[in-house]
Design an enzyme around this catalytic site. Structure first.
Site, short mmCIF file in Angstrom:
data_model
loop_
_atom_site.label_atom_id
_atom_site.label_comp_id
_atom_site.label_asym_id
_atom_site.label_seq_id
_atom_site.Cartn_x
_atom_site.Cartn_y
_atom_site.Cartn_z
N ILE A 112 39.59 10.11 -8.42
CA ILE A 112 39.33 10.19 -6.98
C ILE A 112 37.90 10.66 -6.73
O ILE A 112 37.33 11.41 -7.53
CB ILE A 112 40.36 11.12 -6.29
N CYS A 113 37.34 10.20 -5.62
CA CYS A 113 36.07 10.67 -5.10
C CYS A 113 34.93 10.31 -6.05
O CYS A 113 34.66 9.14 -6.30
CB CYS A 113 36.16 12.17 -4.82
N HIS A 114 34.23 11.29 -6.62
CA HIS A 114 33.15 11.07 -7.57
C HIS A 114 33.66 10.92 -9.01
O HIS A 114 32.88 10.65 -9.92
CB HIS A 114 32.15 12.23 -7.54
#
Length: 187
Positions: A112-114
């Site tokens: 998730i995300c970065h």
């Protein structure tokens, strides 16, 4: 279905700078479904969590060093985000190799995300469809991924989401995908 992941061991690869909610919520969903989770990191002791990358958000105890971890010990991998966390992981040869080996194993991986930055560094996104935090999408495209803007993307063994706002959908998709791997359907 509350224990569909009973007996599954899930590695959570994270280090200092991990976005607290992106580790806490998926880990809670996995444990709620019966999985055993272990935080794998670059150094012993505790890792420092962050909130919105800027604010200190407590610590998490490290269960095992990535240098001592084996893909064979786990049935699935979670890569939470935060900007600093994957930026450090992708600079560590043991972490990159662990991610590369996990992807090569065919076992499920959620990020998730970065978090997908480490997948890109491991050269495991080429030809895959995924999503991420907007600021790393160019990096993922340059690494050969097809990047889309959706709350959750499932591409084979890989589950990805954009960020904290997508956590409810991400957690549900992660438990469902990990359960499918843990209890394959016959035929």
């Amino acid at each position: 279905m509350a224990q569909e992941l009973r007996g599954m061991r899930v590695a959570i690869l994270a280090t200092d700078g991990v976005e607290r909610v992106e580790l806490d919520q998926p880990r809670g969903a996995l444990q709620g479904a019966g999985a055993k989770t272990e935080i794998i990191s670059l150094h012993p002791g505790e890792i420092q969590a962050r909130q919105f990358d800027l604010n200190a958000a407590g610590t998490f105890p490290v269960d095992r060093l990535v240098a001592d971890a084996s893909v064979d010990d786990y049935q699935a991998l979670l890569l939470p985000g935060g900007t600093m966390n994957p930026d450090q992981l992708r600079m560590n040869g043991d972490a990159v190799q662990f991610v590369r080996d996990f992807m090569a194993s065919g076992k499920p991986v959620a990020s998730i995300c970065h978090g997908p930055w480490t997948l890109a560094e491991a050269d495991t996104v080429r030809g895959r469809r995924l999503t991420s935090w907007p600021s790393i999408r160019t990096d993922l495209r340059n690494a050969g991924a097809e990047v889309v803007d959706q709350e959750v993307v499932v591409d084979g063994q890989l589950v990805t989401s954009r960020g904290p706002a997508d956590l409810p959908a991400f957690c549900a998709a992660v438990v469902e995908r990990f359960a499918r791997a843990h209890h394959p359907m016959p035929g």
